[in-house]
Design a protein around this motif. Structure first.
Motif, short mmCIF file in Angstrom:
data_model
loop_
_atom_site.label_atom_id
_atom_site.label_comp_id
_atom_site.label_asym_id
_atom_site.label_seq_id
_atom_site.Cartn_x
_atom_site.Cartn_y
_atom_site.Cartn_z
N PHE A 152 -0.30 3.48 -4.16
CA PHE A 152 -1.75 3.52 -3.99
C PHE A 152 -2.29 4.89 -3.60
O PHE A 152 -3.49 5.12 -3.70
CB PHE A 152 -2.20 2.48 -2.96
N SER A 184 1.23 0.85 -0.16
CA SER A 184 -0.09 1.34 0.21
C SER A 184 -0.18 1.49 1.73
O SER A 184 0.82 1.39 2.44
CB SER A 184 -1.14 0.34 -0.30
N MET A 193 3.86 -3.13 -4.67
CA MET A 193 2.75 -2.20 -4.43
C MET A 193 2.96 -1.56 -3.07
O MET A 193 3.20 -2.26 -2.09
CB MET A 193 1.42 -2.94 -4.42
N ALA A 242 -5.42 -7.00 -3.72
CA ALA A 242 -5.03 -6.76 -5.13
C ALA A 242 -3.86 -7.65 -5.51
O ALA A 242 -3.86 -8.27 -6.59
CB ALA A 242 -4.67 -5.30 -5.32
N SER A 246 2.35 -10.25 1.21
CA SER A 246 2.24 -8.86 1.65
C SER A 246 2.98 -8.68 2.95
O SER A 246 3.21 -9.64 3.68
CB SER A 246 0.77 -8.49 1.87
N ASN A 254 -8.29 -0.28 -5.19
CA ASN A 254 -7.49 -1.42 -5.63
C ASN A 254 -7.94 -1.98 -6.98
O ASN A 254 -7.11 -2.32 -7.83
CB ASN A 254 -7.45 -2.53 -4.56
N THR A 255 -9.25 -2.04 -7.22
CA THR A 255 -9.69 -2.62 -8.49
C THR A 255 -9.43 -1.67 -9.67
O THR A 255 -9.16 -2.11 -10.78
CB THR A 255 -11.16 -3.07 -8.44
N ARG A 270 -13.34 0.46 -4.09
CA ARG A 270 -12.05 0.86 -3.53
C ARG A 270 -11.04 1.05 -4.66
O ARG A 270 -11.23 0.54 -5.77
CB ARG A 270 -11.55 -0.20 -2.55
N GLY A 303 -6.79 -1.95 0.14
CA GLY A 303 -6.95 -3.22 -0.56
C GLY A 303 -5.74 -3.69 -1.34
O GLY A 303 -5.87 -4.45 -2.30
N ALA A 304 -4.54 -3.27 -0.95
CA ALA A 304 -3.33 -3.70 -1.68
C ALA A 304 -3.09 -5.19 -1.50
O ALA A 304 -2.67 -5.88 -2.44
CB ALA A 304 -2.12 -2.90 -1.19
#
Ligand code: SF4
Ligand code: SF4
Length: 335
Positions: free
Chosen positions: A87, A19, A17, A28, A48, A146-147, A144, A24-25
């Protein structure tokens, strides 16, 4: 538990991912890995990578899944993803964004573009491209992106359970912010249905983007001594507008008293002032405008302004002329 649709030679399905801070990566990636491992029974890992913990700085999140009898002995960034999630459009063209993407990769892009335009924008040689306007969904649901993107990821993955992810979201958000759970579930559900997907084969339109490890630019032979900055003032070109998550502050000069609280609060020096002669004939500093090039939309200035001269607005509803000017004289001028 569904069989993983595809794995690399070590037995992993790998997700990368891309971002920036504030989208909010990190959360997530954590929720995705926990849902897959704790709720669905895969083995897996997640981590992350980011620098300073602030809005606007680059963030990458990596998730791996494998069968329960495979040991996870790899803890390196994902270089050849089976799923790449971008993202925000603004970072999609950064060098190396598509690195390691092949015909077997599913690329999910948060964008308002249609899928063919998005392919040209990315320069995607081949792969399955999924477009979803996660920003619009997040703004409408006051959540946000992310969801919304988690919803899309679950829907297109072929093995991630939407129920498991929803359960994980209820647990994660429910602990600290239970009031946000319904809106996040709705965001997730919209992300899982409001996307468009198209598979592109290699047709020669764009070149392949194999993973390459870039060499070190600076070393002991050419490193400037003692932290010298050879290109002084380089941050004057810094454009933080990409980090805004859909909202902007708007300055209403009709209400502003030039008290200066916003200027002290803003982490990115967005407020521009000018010396003018006051009513008593003395020079005083008067707030002129807000420079949106540097504004990352953290909205701290809105919270601090006790004169309601700064208010929050959905960015795409604000007239371009307001963004260009950096202020309004009356709130009616905004839209
Ligand atoms: S805090 Fe509000 S009133 Fe004070 S200078 Fe900033 S915008 Fe103006
Ligand atoms: S939202 Fe306000 S405090 Fe945050 S960067 Fe923009 S102007 Fe500065």
């Amino acid at each position: 538990m569904h069989k993983l649709p595809i794995t690399n030679k070590l037995g992993f399905y790998e997700i990368r991912m891309a971002s920036i801070g504030g989208f909010g990566a990190n959360v997530a990636g954590k929720m995705l890995a926990e849902a897959g491992v704790l709720k669905q029974g895969y083995n897996g890992s997640n981590f992350s990578s980011y620098g300073s913990e602030k809005k606007g700085s680059p963030v990458s999140a990596f998730v791996r899944f494998c069968a329960p009898d495979v040991n996870v002995r790899v803890n390196a960034p994902v270089t050849e993803p089976h799923m790449l999630v971008i993202f925000l459009e603004a970072i999609a063209k950064l060098p190396g964004m598509l690195s390691g993407v092949t015909e077997e990769t599913t690329v999910i892009l948060n964008t308002h573009m249609d899928v063919d335009t998005a392919r040209d924008y990315l320069g995607l040689a081949a792969g399955t491209l999924v477009v979803v306007d996660a920003m619009k969904i997040a703004v409408e649901e006051k959540t946000r992106v992310n969801t919304a993107l988690l919803g899309t990821m679950a829907a297109v993955s072929g093995f991630l359970s939407q129920d498991a992810l929803k359960e994980m979201m209820r647990e994660t958000f429910g602990k600290k912010y239970p009031q946000t759970v319904p809106a996040n579930i709705k965001t997730f559900e919209r992300g899982s249905s409001e996307y468009v997907s198209k598979k592109f084969a290699y047709d020669g339109k764009y070149s392949k983007t194999p993973f390459t490890r870039s060499g070190q630019k600076l070393g002991y032979l050419n490193q400037p001594i003692g932290g010298v900055i050879p290109a002084a003032g380089n941050s004057m070109f810094k454009d933080l507008s990409a980090s805004r998550s859909g909202y902007v502050p708007v300055l209403n000069r009709g209400k502003c008293t030039s008290c200066g609280e916003c200027d002290i609060t803003c982490p990115d020096y967005c407020f521009e002032w000018q010396e003018q002669t006051g009513k008593k004939g003395k020079p005083e500093m008067v707030l002129q405008k807000l420079n949106y090039q540097y504004c990352k939309g953290c909205l701290r200035c809105v919270l601090i302004c006790k004169f309601e001269a700064l208010t929050t607005h959905v960015e795409y509803e604000v007239k371009k002329s307001v963004i260009d000017n950096g202020y309004v004289n009356d709130i009616k001028e905004i839209a």
